[in-house]
Design a protein around this motif. Structure first.
Motif, PDB file in Angstrom:
ATOM      1  N   SER A   1       7.135  -9.013 -20.403  1.00 34.64           N
ATOM      2  CA  SER A   1       6.991  -8.300 -21.680  1.00 34.64           C
ATOM      3  C   SER A   1       5.582  -7.716 -21.753  1.00 34.64           C
ATOM      4  O   SER A   1       4.723  -8.037 -20.928  1.00 34.64           O
ATOM      5  N   GLY A   2       5.366  -6.882 -22.748  1.00 31.45           N
ATOM      6  CA  GLY A   2       4.061  -6.240 -22.895  1.00 31.45           C
ATOM      7  C   GLY A   2       4.037  -4.859 -22.275  1.00 31.45           C
ATOM      8  O   GLY A   2       5.009  -4.430 -21.643  1.00 31.45           O
ATOM      9  N   ASN A   3       2.922  -4.172 -22.473  1.00 33.20           N
ATOM     10  CA  ASN A   3       2.798  -2.801 -21.978  1.00 33.20           C
ATOM     11  C   ASN A   3       1.501  -2.628 -21.217  1.00 33.20           C
ATOM     12  O   ASN A   3       0.538  -3.360 -21.431  1.00 33.20           O
ATOM     13  N   ALA A   4       1.502  -1.613 -20.377  1.00 36.39           N
ATOM     14  CA  ALA A   4       0.257  -1.251 -19.696  1.00 36.39           C
ATOM     15  C   ALA A   4       0.306   0.242 -19.394  1.00 36.39           C
ATOM     16  O   ALA A   4       1.382   0.825 -19.217  1.00 36.39           O
ATOM     17  N   GLU A   5      -0.875   0.836 -19.382  1.00 35.31           N
ATOM     18  CA  GLU A   5      -0.984   2.265 -19.057  1.00 35.31           C
ATOM     19  C   GLU A   5      -2.101   2.453 -18.059  1.00 35.31           C
ATOM     20  O   GLU A   5      -3.113   1.755 -18.104  1.00 35.31           O
ATOM     21  N   ILE A   6      -1.920   3.412 -17.167  1.00 40.98           N
ATOM     22  CA  ILE A   6      -2.985   3.782 -16.230  1.00 40.98           C
ATOM     23  C   ILE A   6      -3.267   5.264 -16.417  1.00 40.98           C
ATOM     24  O   ILE A   6      -2.331   6.080 -16.390  1.00 40.98           O
ATOM     25  N   LEU A   7      -4.509   5.590 -16.642  1.00 38.28           N
ATOM     26  CA  LEU A   7      -4.947   6.976 -16.848  1.00 38.28           C
ATOM     27  C   LEU A   7      -4.060   7.678 -17.893  1.00 38.28           C
ATOM     28  O   LEU A   7      -3.677   8.838 -17.725  1.00 38.28           O
ATOM     29  N   GLY A   8      -3.708   6.930 -18.916  1.00 41.65           N
ATOM     30  CA  GLY A   8      -2.945   7.492 -20.029  1.00 41.65           C
ATOM     31  C   GLY A   8      -1.457   7.633 -19.779  1.00 41.65           C
ATOM     32  O   GLY A   8      -0.739   8.196 -20.607  1.00 41.65           O
TER      33      GLY A   8
ATOM     34  N   GLN B   1       4.028   9.793 -10.240  1.00 42.62           N
ATOM     35  CA  GLN B   1       3.058  10.868  -9.957  1.00 42.62           C
ATOM     36  C   GLN B   1       1.610  10.462 -10.264  1.00 42.62           C
ATOM     37  O   GLN B   1       0.672  10.989  -9.661  1.00 42.62           O
ATOM     38  N   ILE B   2       1.459   9.484 -11.164  1.00 36.53           N
ATOM     39  CA  ILE B   2       0.108   9.057 -11.526  1.00 36.53           C
ATOM     40  C   ILE B   2      -0.596   8.433 -10.318  1.00 36.53           C
ATOM     41  O   ILE B   2      -1.828   8.398 -10.234  1.00 36.53           O
ATOM     42  N   ARG B   3       0.204   7.988  -9.351  1.00 37.78           N
ATOM     43  CA  ARG B   3      -0.385   7.306  -8.187  1.00 37.78           C
ATOM     44  C   ARG B   3      -1.126   8.253  -7.254  1.00 37.78           C
ATOM     45  O   ARG B   3      -1.780   7.822  -6.319  1.00 37.78           O
ATOM     46  N   HIS B   4      -0.997   9.558  -7.520  1.00 37.56           N
ATOM     47  CA  HIS B   4      -1.845  10.534  -6.808  1.00 37.56           C
ATOM     48  C   HIS B   4      -3.313  10.261  -7.119  1.00 37.56           C
ATOM     49  O   HIS B   4      -4.193  10.601  -6.348  1.00 37.56           O
TER      50      HIS B   4
ATOM     51  N   THR C   1       0.824  -1.213   0.000  1.00 40.68           N
ATOM     52  CA  THR C   1       0.000   0.000   0.000  1.00 40.68           C
ATOM     53  C   THR C   1       0.864   1.271   0.000  1.00 40.68           C
ATOM     54  O   THR C   1       0.426   2.310  -0.470  1.00 40.68           O
ATOM     55  N   ILE C   2       2.082   1.142   0.524  1.00 45.13           N
ATOM     56  CA  ILE C   2       2.952   2.333   0.564  1.00 45.13           C
ATOM     57  C   ILE C   2       3.505   2.633  -0.826  1.00 45.13           C
ATOM     58  O   ILE C   2       3.453   3.773  -1.294  1.00 45.13           O
ATOM     59  N   LEU C   3       4.007   1.589  -1.493  1.00 44.79           N
ATOM     60  CA  LEU C   3       4.595   1.830  -2.817  1.00 44.79           C
ATOM     61  C   LEU C   3       3.531   2.110  -3.881  1.00 44.79           C
ATOM     62  O   LEU C   3       3.861   2.533  -4.987  1.00 44.79           O
ATOM     63  N   ALA C   4       2.269   1.879  -3.546  1.00 41.41           N
ATOM     64  CA  ALA C   4       1.189   2.237  -4.474  1.00 41.41           C
ATOM     65  C   ALA C   4       0.873   3.729  -4.386  1.00 41.41           C
ATOM     66  O   ALA C   4       0.020   4.235  -5.104  1.00 41.41           O
ATOM     67  N   ARG C   5       1.545   4.427  -3.473  1.00 39.10           N
ATOM     68  CA  ARG C   5       1.391   5.882  -3.315  1.00 39.10           C
ATOM     69  C   ARG C   5       2.443   6.598  -4.162  1.00 39.10           C
ATOM     70  O   ARG C   5       3.421   5.966  -4.597  1.00 39.10           O
ATOM     71  N   PRO C   6       2.281   7.889  -4.322  1.00 36.45           N
ATOM     72  CA  PRO C   6       3.298   8.614  -5.121  1.00 36.45           C
ATOM     73  C   PRO C   6       4.627   8.755  -4.378  1.00 36.45           C
ATOM     74  O   PRO C   6       5.011   9.843  -3.959  1.00 36.45           O
ATOM     75  N   ILE C   7       5.271   7.641  -4.159  1.00 32.33           N
ATOM     76  CA  ILE C   7       6.567   7.653  -3.468  1.00 32.33           C
ATOM     77  C   ILE C   7       7.499   6.684  -4.199  1.00 32.33           C
ATOM     78  O   ILE C   7       7.084   5.575  -4.557  1.00 32.33           O
ATOM     79  N   SER C   8       8.728   7.127  -4.436  1.00 36.85           N
ATOM     80  CA  SER C   8       9.656   6.249  -5.149  1.00 36.85           C
ATOM     81  C   SER C   8      10.245   5.242  -4.165  1.00 36.85           C
ATOM     82  O   SER C   8      10.206   5.450  -2.946  1.00 36.85           O
ATOM     83  N   ARG C   9      10.791   4.186  -4.698  1.00 34.40           N
ATOM     84  CA  ARG C   9      11.381   3.161  -3.826  1.00 34.40           C
ATOM     85  C   ARG C   9      12.585   3.711  -3.076  1.00 34.40           C
ATOM     86  O   ARG C   9      12.845   3.347  -1.938  1.00 34.40           O
TER      87      ARG C   9
ATOM     88  N   TYR D   1      -1.399   7.587   5.631  1.00 36.81           N
ATOM     89  CA  TYR D   1      -1.641   7.450   4.193  1.00 36.81           C
ATOM     90  C   TYR D   1      -2.052   8.778   3.559  1.00 36.81           C
ATOM     91  O   TYR D   1      -1.734   9.034   2.394  1.00 36.81           O
ATOM     92  N   GLY D   2      -2.754   9.598   4.320  1.00 39.01           N
ATOM     93  CA  GLY D   2      -3.108  10.931   3.825  1.00 39.01           C
ATOM     94  C   GLY D   2      -1.854  11.763   3.586  1.00 39.01           C
ATOM     95  O   GLY D   2      -1.713  12.442   2.567  1.00 39.01           O
ATOM     96  N   ASN D   3      -0.919  11.697   4.549  1.00 37.00           N
ATOM     97  CA  ASN D   3       0.343  12.433   4.409  1.00 37.00           C
ATOM     98  C   ASN D   3       1.159  11.912   3.227  1.00 37.00           C
ATOM     99  O   ASN D   3       1.768  12.683   2.493  1.00 37.00           O
ATOM    100  N   LEU D   4       1.167  10.579   3.063  1.00 37.92           N
ATOM    101  CA  LEU D   4       1.901  10.004   1.928  1.00 37.92           C
ATOM    102  C   LEU D   4       1.328  10.478   0.600  1.00 37.92           C
ATOM    103  O   LEU D   4       2.044  10.655  -0.383  1.00 37.92           O
ATOM    104  N   ALA D   5       0.006  10.670   0.595  1.00 34.75           N
ATOM    105  CA  ALA D   5      -0.647  11.127  -0.636  1.00 34.75           C
ATOM    106  C   ALA D   5      -0.478  12.631  -0.832  1.00 34.75           C
ATOM    107  O   ALA D   5      -0.904  13.173  -1.847  1.00 34.75           O
ATOM    108  N   GLY D   6       0.135  13.286   0.166  1.00 40.26           N
ATOM    109  CA  GLY D   6       0.396  14.721   0.048  1.00 40.26           C
ATOM    110  C   GLY D   6      -0.799  15.594   0.384  1.00 40.26           C
ATOM    111  O   GLY D   6      -0.874  16.743  -0.056  1.00 40.26           O
ATOM    112  N   LEU D   7      -1.741  15.070   1.176  1.00 43.09           N
ATOM    113  CA  LEU D   7      -2.909  15.888   1.554  1.00 43.09           C
ATOM    114  C   LEU D   7      -2.481  17.012   2.497  1.00 43.09           C
ATOM    115  O   LEU D   7      -1.596  16.827   3.324  1.00 43.09           O
ATOM    116  N   GLU D   8      -3.147  18.146   2.365  1.00 44.14           N
ATOM    117  CA  GLU D   8      -2.839  19.290   3.226  1.00 44.14           C
ATOM    118  C   GLU D   8      -3.231  18.959   4.664  1.00 44.14           C
ATOM    119  O   GLU D   8      -4.271  18.342   4.908  1.00 44.14           O
ATOM    120  N   ARG D   9      -2.401  19.390   5.608  1.00 42.17           N
ATOM    121  CA  ARG D   9      -2.662  19.086   7.010  1.00 42.17           C
ATOM    122  C   ARG D   9      -4.008  19.659   7.466  1.00 42.17           C
ATOM    123  O   ARG D   9      -4.722  19.037   8.251  1.00 42.17           O
TER     124      ARG D   9
END
Lengths: 254, 324
Positions: B64-71, B78-81, A85-93, B105-113
């Motif tokens: 092998s192969g490719n995948a895209e999330i939200l383009g 950064q897409i993981r935001h 769940t941590i690495l699924a966040r916008p954080i690099s390894r 997890y909120g802090n990891l996602a960069g949510l404002e305090r």
């Protein structure tokens, strides 16, 4: 940087809530108290024994924390799958590894500060005058702990907890015996052995350069340029290990 | 626009031990998830569901192969935001309280305090854990852990929510709550991509599904299209008071007629034949008991395509187990 701090503070909180840490600190208090008792039983150099035992206790307790918490820093996260769940966040390894490392460094800093405070109280109680050499020794003990933590973290990125502990402790023990490695190389009759052992001597972390406890016990101030060079050596070695840990962790599948 | 595009994804696990053969987990898997839909990823154990989700979340690299999330490519951190993720049977830091856990997890996602405390309250209310706010996670039941896991996946208001077996380990009430939550996420315009081995979950809430077996895509599409591809639904008519098999109009329209005592079961190939048969029953003096359109089920389709074993009576129509 903010995310590194979030991981570091959470690691610090995790360590603070670990009961093992408090057991260890209780053990430290016992040892330091015991050093006073031991000094009373000896005929001479009471103050030296108190200083010697105090510094050795700080070093030992710090290494135990660095090794046994260090090997679980990343390994436990992988084993328990909290890393998903941590690495699924916008954080690099890399940010994750650095955050975990800094979290333990913060824990060690608080512990060493606590142990130093107990140590100083013990010295005061024993009417031992404080000397700058003591602080030089504690400073270099802390640098050694930074290096040992980086070693434990590096091994835990690709190995099991038990193997990581064995390897880190092995590196720690041999790291204090590298001078013997040099002697072994010089005394060997075989060129191949000489080359290998000399190579090991230069590659292996030389932890003995960070050991000035003997000088501190006799109040012999070490030259500041030596302290600076030794610290730089320890910090550079830790930085190299961290870089390697990040590289291994970046390529891992979970 | 597609929220997820997977193109010929292959994953082969190579053993570190000499002599052990490599194990293929994904074999050229391709699928796409459209924005704003609930997409069910169905398959038995070892079919490659979790592997696919791990690759999408950057926890594992494809062979092998490719995948895209939200383009964006998968290595774009950064897409993981914009993504929320709940792994299967999650384990969280048990020394944290529910509140501290969500703050982390909120802090990891960069949510404002400033907005974080409000967001935490909102999430705890959403998953029904408001009263457990200050309780450490080590005292949580499995169902509560699943719900707090969902809260961490949603705390940063993601556009795409990826859930690995979100209903596993939940009691019927818990499963219903999670289903309702997933439906409400779609109502908010979010995309939900979830893996499961429980067929009714998929049938009930998914807009589209994919069936994957041994790392290969067996079917993809809308549930109704997959279970009744281009065919009219058959209809079962039950009546009493007549012997339906002896009535010429009914016999001509039916694909099958069964007589059980006074009751007749008439199976019609499509809805067009219903009206003439009902008229014939009335004309012969029979009484209508029921008219039931026969829908194909995802389970039938799954069985047909994969031959995978399904549990016995009382089953929750489970196509495998929980572990992947």
């Amino acid at each position: 940087m903010q995310r590194v701090a979030v991981i570091a503070l959470n690691t610090f909180r995790e360590n603070l809530r670990d009961k093992i840490l408090y057991n260890l600190l209780f053990f430290v208090l016992l040892l330091m108290g015991g050093s006073v008792l031991l000094a009373d039983l000896t005929i001479m150099e009471h103050r030296r024994i108190v200083t010697d035992m105090g510094l050795a206790t700080m070093n030992l307790a710090g290494v135990v924390i660095a090794v046994f918490v260090g090997i679980g820093l990343v390994g436990k996260e992988i084993e328990r799958r909290t890393v998903y769940t941590i690495l699924a966040r916008p954080i690099s390894r890399t940010q994750f590894v650095l955050g975990k490392y800094l979290g333990l460094v913060l824990t060690l800093l608080v512990n060493v500060t606590f142990m130093l405070a107990v140590f100083l109280v013990t010295l005061w109680a024993y009417k031992t005058p404080l000397h700058a050499a003591l602080f030089q020794a504690v400073g270099l003990i802390f640098v050694e702990l930074l290096l040992v933590t980086a070693l434990a973290l590096f091994f835990s990125t690709f190995s099991t907890a038990t193997l990581s502990a064995i390897m880190t402790l092995g590196f720690y023990v041999i790291g204090h015996l590298t001078t013997d490695l040099k002697g072994l190389a010089e005394n060997s009759q075989h060129a191949a052995v000489q080359t290998v052992v000399t190579g090991l001597y230069y590659v292996w972390p030389n932890l003995e350069v960070l050991n000035v406890k003997g000088q501190a016990a006799t109040n012999a101030l070490v030259d500041m340029s030596y302290v600076a060079t030794a610290s730089m050596y320890g910090l550079l070695y830790a930085a190299l290990l961290l870089t390697a840990a990040c590289a291994v962790f970046r390529d891992r599948d979970f | 626009m597609n929220a997820i595009v997977i193109d010929r994804l292959t994953k082969v696990y190579r053993s570190a031990w000499f002599g052990r053969p490599p194990m293929p987990a994904l074999d050229g898997l391709s699928l796409s998830v459209q924005q704003g839909e609930i997409y069910g990823f169905l398959g038995p154990n070892g079919s490659g569901k979790t592997t696919t989700l791990k690759i999408l979340m950057g926890l594992m690299r494809a062979t092998s192969g490719n995948a895209e999330i939200l383009g964006k490519p998968l290595d774009d951190v950064q897409i993981r935001h914009r993504i929320g993720f709940l792994p299967e049977a999650p384990y969280f830091y048990e020394y944290l309280t529910a509140e501290e856990f969500l703050a982390f997890y909120g802090n990891l996602a960069g949510l404002e305090r400033s907005g974080l405390a409000r967001k935490i309250t909102q999430m705890l209310d959403l998953v029904g854990l408001a009263e457990a706010r200050t309780r450490p996670l080590r005292k949580f039941s499995k169902g509560m852990l699943q719900r707090i896991g969902l809260a961490q996946a949603l705390i940063h208001d993601p556009e795409l929510v990826v859930l690995d077996e979100p209903m596993s380990g939940l009691d019927p009430v818990g499963r219903m709550q999670v289903r309702d939550l997933i439906l409400s996420l779609r109502d908010q315009g979010k995309t939900v991509f979830f893996s499961t081995h429980i067929i009714p979950d998929v049938e009930m809430i998914c807009d589209r599904v994919a069936i994957v077996v041994k790392g290969k895509l067996l079917a993809e599409g809308r549930v109704d299209e997959l279970v009744n591809p281009g065919h009219a639904q058959s209809v079962e008519v039950v009546c009493e008071g007549i012997k339906a098999g002896e009535v010429a109009t009914i016999r001509a329209a039916a694909s099958r007629v069964l007589q059980r005592g006074d009751h007749s079961l008439v199976v019609l190939p499509g809805p067009d034949q219903v009206e003439p048969v009902l008229s014939a029953i009335r004309a012969e003096g029979g009484r209508l008991v029921s008219v039931t359109p026969q829908k194909g089920s995802l389970e039938d389709l799954f069985m047909k395509r994969s031959g995978a074993p399904i549990d016995g009576p009382g089953r929750q129509r489970d196509v495998g187990g929980s572990a992947e």
